[in-house]
Write an enzyme that holds these catalytic residues in place. Structure first.
Site, PDB file in Angstrom:
ATOM      1  CE1 TYR A 119      -3.861   2.349   0.966  1.00 18.11           C
ATOM      2  CE2 TYR A 119      -2.049   3.540   2.004  1.00 18.11           C
ATOM      3  CZ  TYR A 119      -3.341   3.504   1.527  1.00 18.11           C
ATOM      4  OH  TYR A 119      -4.128   4.632   1.607  1.00 18.11           O
ATOM      5  CD  GLU A 207      -6.282   4.377  -1.102  1.00 20.96           C
ATOM      6  OE1 GLU A 207      -7.332   4.290  -1.787  1.00 20.96           O
ATOM      7  OE2 GLU A 207      -6.278   4.302   0.139  1.00 20.96           O
TER       8      GLU A 207
END
Ligand code: ADP
Ligand code: MG
Length: 276
Positions: A119, A207
């Site tokens: 991530y 993101e």
């Protein structure tokens, strides 16, 4: 303002970010040519809506099948079949609310052999007045849940705008992801590229979930969610062109015509705030 995954990837590619080849389609009849052009042998058919959680989402219509909003296809016929099922259907994810969103675009992308999912995100942190990085080895899943259950697996740090992105920031990212050698160098480069894109395009949030390591040791941006600072859009006509108003709330579109920052909410409580 939000944009679709395929648009975000095209934009990041301009800055040199490693993304897979893919083709956006609007009609089922375009699926075959797109799949052929990409070549296979593995394709991923990805619903393009302004919401995350598509992989684990479910379509409302039975005709769309029980698979989620991101589907792995092993043949051109399968790509076509998925396109027919998904286009026009309503996808419900944890981020769409129960009403779901109609899928009007699909992104057909080369399938990757995934070894690891990480991530990585960036956002403007109002507390520090800086751009912050949020990095975790626990990619592919709900980052909120990781933050709740295992916060020690999330590394955050911010960049001083006076210095910009420095080599040590890249090393911090690589270290947080547990990478060494060539993969660490790839992570350092990718983090720098993403920061550059973030600042250049006045993003509010970027993101990447997941950022992957492929089985042949290449780092790749596999998903990209980007939103822009609306107050800076006037400097980016190229970004403004990516706006998809079919994804936006009608009341918000109307308000934006009058330069009003209006956020539509559910329920029966209204809040009107005026400041100057
Ligand atoms: P969302 O976050 O909306 O569910 P993603 O783009 O992250 O959508 O896709 C969900 C999952 O599908 C990813 O975590 C990854 O495991 C898989 N996936 C997505 N794109 C590809 C691809 N090009 N090749 C292989 N797997 C993929
Ligand atoms: Mg994702």
């Amino acid at each position: 303002m939000n944009i679709h995954e395929y648009q975000a990837k095209a934009l990041l590619k301009e800055f040199g970010a490693p993304v897979s080849n893919g083709i956006a389609i609007f009609k089922p009849s375009e699926a075959k040519a797109a799949a052929k052009k990409l070549g296979g042998p593995l394709w991923v058919v990805k619903s393009q809506i302004h919401a995350g959680g598509r992989g684990k989402g479910k379509f409302k219509e039975k005709s769309a099948g029980d698979k989620g909003g991101v589907r792995l296809a092993k043949s051109i016929e399968e790509v076509e079949a998925f396109a027919k099922q998904m286009l026009g259907a309503t996808l419900v994810t944890i981020q769409t609310g129960p009403a779901g969103k109609q899928v009007n675009r699909l992104y057909i992308e080369d399938g990757s052999d995934i070894a690891k999912e990480f991530y990585l995100s960036m956002l403007v942190d109002r507390e520090t007045g800086r751009t912050a990085f949020v990095v975790s080895t626990e990619g592919g899943m709900d980052i909120e849940e990781v933050a709740h259950k295992t916060p020690e697996k999330i590394k955050t740090f911010s960049i001083d705008p006076a210095t910009g992105f420095m080599p040590h920031h890249g090393r911090t990212v690589a270290k947080a992801l547990g990478l060494s050698g060539d993969l660490a160098r790839q992570a350092e480069t990718v983090a720098g590229i993403l920061y550059k894109a973030f600042v250049a395009k006045d993003m509010a949030m970027l993101e990447i979930n997941p950022l992957i390591v492929t089985k042949d040791d290449k780092l790749k941006v596999l998903d990209a969610k980007v939103s822009f600072d609306s107050n800076a859009l006037y400097r980016h006509p190229d970004v403004m062109e990516l706006r998809d108003i079919t994804e936006e709330d009608e009341k918000e579109i109307e308000a934006s015509k009058y330069d009003l920052a209006y956020i539509a909410l559910d329920g029966t409580i209204g809040c009107m705030v005026n400041g100057a």
